[in-house]
Each structure stands twice: as C-alpha cells, then as structure tokens.
Enzyme design. Structure first.
Site, mmCIF file in Angstrom:
data_model
loop_
_atom_site.group_PDB
_atom_site.id
_atom_site.type_symbol
_atom_site.label_atom_id
_atom_site.label_comp_id
_atom_site.label_asym_id
_atom_site.label_seq_id
_atom_site.Cartn_x
_atom_site.Cartn_y
_atom_site.Cartn_z
ATOM 1 N N ALA A 1 112.240 49.452 22.100
ATOM 2 C CA ALA A 1 110.880 49.210 21.611
ATOM 3 C C ALA A 1 110.046 48.439 22.636
ATOM 4 O O ALA A 1 108.902 48.818 22.937
ATOM 5 C CB ALA A 1 110.953 48.442 20.297
ATOM 6 N N GLY B 1 130.310 57.685 17.648
ATOM 7 C CA GLY B 1 129.486 56.990 18.639
ATOM 8 C C GLY B 1 129.576 55.486 18.465
ATOM 9 O O GLY B 1 129.117 54.943 17.464
ATOM 10 N N ALA B 2 130.232 54.827 19.437
ATOM 11 C CA ALA B 2 130.317 53.356 19.386
ATOM 12 C C ALA B 2 129.321 52.760 20.364
ATOM 13 O O ALA B 2 129.645 51.908 21.189
ATOM 14 C CB ALA B 2 131.737 52.895 19.712
ATOM 15 N N GLU C 1 134.617 57.174 19.562
ATOM 16 C CA GLU C 1 133.776 57.144 20.769
ATOM 17 C C GLU C 1 134.360 58.086 21.822
ATOM 18 O O GLU C 1 135.543 57.996 22.155
ATOM 19 C CB GLU C 1 133.696 55.696 21.287
ATOM 20 C CG GLU C 1 133.121 55.535 22.677
ATOM 21 C CD GLU C 1 131.705 56.087 22.840
ATOM 22 O OE1 GLU C 1 130.830 55.744 22.040
ATOM 23 O OE2 GLU C 1 131.495 56.900 23.773
ATOM 24 N N LYS D 1 117.948 45.217 11.522
ATOM 25 C CA LYS D 1 118.121 43.758 11.638
ATOM 26 C C LYS D 1 118.087 43.083 10.270
ATOM 27 O O LYS D 1 118.776 42.090 10.027
ATOM 28 C CB LYS D 1 117.051 43.149 12.547
ATOM 29 C CG LYS D 1 117.492 42.935 13.965
ATOM 30 C CD LYS D 1 117.491 44.146 14.842
ATOM 31 C CE LYS D 1 118.711 44.938 14.996
ATOM 32 N NZ LYS D 1 118.523 46.198 15.743
ATOM 33 N N VAL E 1 135.441 64.536 18.484
ATOM 34 C CA VAL E 1 135.400 65.026 17.096
ATOM 35 C C VAL E 1 135.366 66.559 17.106
ATOM 36 O O VAL E 1 134.488 67.169 17.718
ATOM 37 C CB VAL E 1 134.176 64.455 16.351
ATOM 38 C CG1 VAL E 1 134.066 65.065 14.959
ATOM 39 C CG2 VAL E 1 134.292 62.943 16.256
ATOM 40 N N HIS F 1 120.166 18.889 24.834
ATOM 41 C CA HIS F 1 121.523 18.717 24.312
ATOM 42 C C HIS F 1 121.468 18.224 22.863
ATOM 43 O O HIS F 1 120.696 17.317 22.575
ATOM 44 C CB HIS F 1 122.290 17.700 25.161
ATOM 45 C CG HIS F 1 123.647 17.402 24.599
ATOM 46 N ND1 HIS F 1 124.704 18.258 24.781
ATOM 47 C CD2 HIS F 1 124.094 16.365 23.841
ATOM 48 C CE1 HIS F 1 125.767 17.759 24.160
ATOM 49 N NE2 HIS F 1 125.422 16.609 23.580
#
Ligand code: FAD
Ligand code: AMP
Length: 476
Positions: free
Chosen positions: A329, A190-191, A213, A58, A247, A453
């Site tokens: 997690a 791997g997507a 993928e 992140k 692959v 809003h």
C-alpha cells in the site's frame, strides 16, 4: 459533452485515492473512478487495502492476539480469567466497523478536496478519454475527458488450477476474512505474507493450521537468519509449514476439503475444513484499456512504466500494484504523490531502496534495504551487528522477549544497507531504520543516537553498536 478534468484516476485504492488527493491539493481538477462494492452492497473507496487487505487483516490479527493472550499469557501475569470464549461474529463485526470508518473517511476527504468520485468501471480509450460504466449496468456510460490519466487498478488474488475456489470451503484471502466459525483444520496454499498472517489469525483462535509452500526455503526473499528464527517461532506456535510442497489437487466435499500434495517425502493427502489459496496476487487490468489506447503491458501483465511511472503514451501514468515493484500500500501511495507532483510541473520521487516490508505475525517481521544474501550475492563488503530481544528490559517486561535486530552496514563507509527485525512491535521499530536508510545514515549515527530506556528501540541502538563489536548489554 464529455466532462473535462486535469486528471482522471482509475482506481481508488491507496495508490489511486492518494494520487487524487495530492492532485486536488495541487489545484488540479480531479476525478477518481472506482467500481468497488463493499460487503454492505454500497460503492466504497479504499480499494483492496482498506476493504479486504491491510486493514481488515490487521483488525483480525489484533482480536485473535487478544484472545490468545487472554488464554495463554494472562496466567503468567497473575490474571485469572475463567471461561474465555471467542465470539467470531463479534470479531468480524468489529473488523467491519474499522473498515467502514476508514473507507467513509476517504469519502469525506474526497468531498473536502472536491474530487469527483465517478462510481463505475473505468476504461481508458484513445486520446485520454475514460469511459465510466455503472457497475449495476443501469444507465448510460459516461465519458470523462482528461489531460492526464493515472491507472491505479491494483491487483487481484492469483488462482491455481489445482485448487479452484468454491467460495465456501476453498477461498482466497477475501473469503478467509469472513469465516463464521473457527475451522478445526485449516490448510493454506502459500506461506507468504498473506498466508502467514491469515494462518496466524485462525491458529490463535484454535485451528490446526498447515501451510503448503512450493519453495524449499521459508520466506525466501527475507534475510535467511531472520527467516530461520521465524520458522522456529511459528512451529512453536503450532503452525505446520510444509516446504517444497506441490499441491496436485484440492476438492471440496460437502463437509470437508481433500488436498493432495507431493513433497520430497512422497505423496500426501490432507482432510481439512477450509482451504485458503494465498499464492500471490496478479496485476488487475481486466477490461481496463481499450486496444486503441495502445498501452503497453509487460510479460507478466503489469502496465509498463518508466522510472517516473509514465506509461508508453503521453499523459498516461500507472501506479501501485498494477506496476512493477513490491505490492504494498505505502509503495503505491508514494507513487501516487510522485505522479501528482510531476503532473503539476514539480518533481516527484520515490526511493525504491527504502521501502519497508512487514509481516504482521507475532513476533512481527520487518525489514528495509538489503538482505545478507543480497550483499553476498553482489559482493558488497559489509559488517553485521545483531542484538537479541532476550537482553532487552522492555521486551522482558512485556513477556515478549523473542527475536532480534540485525543491522548490515558497508564495511568501508559504515553506511546502513539493511535492517532486519523479528520481534515485538518490529513494524513500529522499523520506521527508525527506514529513516536511517533514507538519510543515508551510518551504523555509527545510530550508535550515537540516544534511545529512551527502557524501550524496544534500544535493540536498534545495541545492534548498531554491535556492528562495531561494542554492544553494551551482550558479549561481543
Ligand atoms: P487496490 O488497493 O487493489 O485498489 C484498486 C482499486 O481499483 C479497487 O478499488 C478496484 O475496485 C479499482 N478498480 C480496478 N479496476 C478498475 C476499473 N477498471 N474501473 C474502476 N475501478 C477499478 N499491503 C501493505 O502495505 N500492508 C499490509 O499489511 C497489507 N496487507 C494485506 C493483506 C491482504 C489480505 C491483502 C489481500 C493485501 C494486503 N496488502 C498489504 C497489499 C495491499 O492491499 C495492496 O498493495 C494495495 O491495496 C495496492 O493498492 P492499489 O491502490 O495499487 O490497488
Ligand atoms: P506472497 O507473494 O508473499 O503473497 O506469497 C505467496 C506465496 O505462495 C509464495 O511464498 C509462493 O512461493 C507461494 N506459492 C505460489 N504458488 C504456489 C503453489 N502453487 N503452491 C504452493 N505455494 C505457492
């Protein structure tokens, strides 16, 4: 004499460290065994998530998003920034600081809660004894005697024989957090969640990214309306997703990697600078359990547990990535709290129907509950309401008006069954939806709830209204 504890936890990731803290809060004498050695060569708490998973990924997503925004979005806001440059070392350095702050924070929490941190490799023996061997091999193994043991050893990246890691050009997710420069050409096998997040980081910084993928469907476990929109957005950003790709081989050369793969169009050869293997994770139980402890693993290598996370021997529990359920997690942490409560004689509970799932790409993808495909598959009658961010004032002001919110509610009871979001801050918006599912709310409850809003949350309000075909800011 073995040191005695009410609870010994093996593993200090988000499952294990949370279990240890809750046990200590409940007055149980608690030890937590962990063998993690961090980038700085020091023992560290926090496991995969804090050291090489959720948090560092992140941090890099945030930095790369700022860079991308400065280059591509600033002009639209009237901001002229010349010569914007990316300092990869500084980005990685900031990521490391965030990691150290958080892992250090867990250390302080352990001290405050008087949790004994046993640094070393833990192995469950018979009679709830845990052997702790120093990681550096120096010193004698120590034996801890526990009334209860919680296995929380987590998971590790899966490897595939066709693409052996070399740690330099062919790396797993951990290696992909440490690139020292932006690779010009990057392939990812791997997507899934991890592949898309890491692919986004390096794509934003300028890599030409190709994701290979194996599945024919993109994000096959995600609501397919959302997945289709995601694929459209990612393709627009320059991420190339090759579906149904097998692959055959990957070979590291001195200056590149050659990847050979097959798909429905035939055989292909790719030449890239780096290859990330992100094909999923497997439960990590290497040398965790002595045969005499007699603990059952399932056919996929997860520790076999019942609904209360009890293993097949009295006083032994397992939580987090090393047991069934999504490898997340927060799922592990909740199981940690549950097991601590059960050990202390209380009632533990995890609602597996209300676990939020998030992909931290831009736009973010977040969901909870059932997908439309799952409801169709099980014959549950439902109504669906959707609302686009393109009609939301806050999203337009942010210049991030892409995606939608989709709510699925039971056709007869109106109970919210699933909420699916692709759009800005989807991860944060989802928390309201998780609460709705946890409280067994109806779409009408959401429709009657006042949302500030202008706010992104108004899309949830409008989608709930749309379930009953009375959205206000779109034609029904
Ligand atoms: P882990 O975090 O794997 O921790 C296990 C710990 O046990 C480790 O410290 C390990 O050293 C220790 N250990 C194992 N065996 C022994 C032993 N025998 N003796 C002593 N110690 C031992 N999840 C999310 O929810 N959100 C995200 O955004 C997210 N992003 C991710 C990004 C990446 C790149 C990766 C790789 C994962 C991500 N995850 C995310 C998944 C998340 O990291 C895991 O679900 C989570 O860490 C599992 O927690 P855990 O406590 O079960 O195991
Ligand atoms: P996740 O489980 O979200 O980390 O995603 C892993 C992704 O990798 C899934 O979409 C899998 O379909 C994909 N995958 C697994 N094995 C292979 C493989 N050998 N080649 C390409 N993709 C794969």
């Amino acid at each position: 004499m073995a040191q005695e504890f009410d609870v010994v936890v093996i593993g200090a990731g988000p499952a294990g460290y949370v279990a240890a803290i809750r046990c200590a809060q409940l007055g149980l004498r608690t030890a937590c065994v962990d063998k993690w050695i961090n980038k700085q060569g020091k023992p560290a708490l926090g496991g995969t998530c804090l050291n090489v998973g959720c948090i560092p990924s992140k941090a890099l997503l945030e930095s790369s998003e700022h860079y991308h925004s400065a280059v591509h979005d600033f002009p639209r806001h009237g901001i002229k920034a010349k010569d914007v440059k990316m300092d990869v070392a500084a980005m990685i350095g900031r990521k490391d600081e965030v990691v150290l702050k958080l892992t250090g924070g867990i250390e302080m929490l352990f001290k405050a809660n008087k949790i004994h941190w046993a640094k070393g490799h833990g192995r469950l023996l018979a009679n709830r004894q845990v052997e702790v061997t120093p990681v550096d091999g120096k010193g004698e193994p120590e034996i801890l005697q526990a009334a209860n043991v919680i296995l929380a050893s987590g998971s590790t990246p899966m490897e595939i024989a066709s693409a052996p890691l070399d740690g330099k050009r062919i790396v797993d997710s951990t290696g992909a957090l440490e690139f020292t420069e932006v690779p010009k050409r990057l392939a990812i096998i791997g997507a899934g969640v991890i592949g898309l997040e890491l692919g986004s980081v390096w794509n934003r910084l300028g890599s030409k990214v190709v994701l290979l993928e194996a599945q024919d469907k993109f994000l096959f476990h995600t609501d397919q309306q959302i997945a289709k929109e995601a694929l459209r957005q990612f393709t627009k950003q320059g991420l190339e997703v090759r579906l149904g790709a097998r692959v055959m081989s990957a070979k590291a050369n001195p200056k590149s990697v050659t990847v050979q793969f097959k798909d429905s169009e035939g055989d292909h050869k790719l030449q890239v600078d780096k290859l990330i293997v992100a094909v999923g994770r497997r439960p990590y139980t290497d040398n965790l359990i002595a045969p005499e402890a007699d603990i059952l693993l399932d056919e996929k290598g997860f520790v076999h547990v019942d609904e209360d996370n009890r293993a097949n021997q009295p006083g032994i529990y397992a939580i987090g990535d090393v047991v069934r359920g999504p490898m997340l997690a927060h799922k592990g942490s909740e199981e940690g709290v549950k097991v601590a409560e059960i050990i202390a004689g209380g009632h533990g509970h995890v609602n597996y129907e209300a676990i939020p799932l998030v992909i931290y790409t831009a736009p973010e993808i977040a969901w909870v509950g059932k997908t439309e495909e799952q409801l169709k598959g099980t014959g549950v009658p439902y109504r669906s309401g959707a609302f686009p961010f393109a009609a939301n004032g806050r999203a337009l002001a942010m210049d991030q008006a892409v995606g939608m919110v989709k709510i699925l509610a039971h056709a007869e009871t109106d109970r919210v069954l699933g909420v699916h979001i692709i759009g800005p801050m989807a991860s944060e918006l989802l928390q309201e939806a998780v609460l709705a599912i946890e409280f067994e709310a109806s779409a009408e409850d959401l429709a009657r709830t006042i949302h500030a809003h202008p706010g992104l949350g108004e899309t949830i309000h409008e989608a709930a209204l749309a379930v009953d075909k009375r959205a206000l800011h779109k034609a029904n």
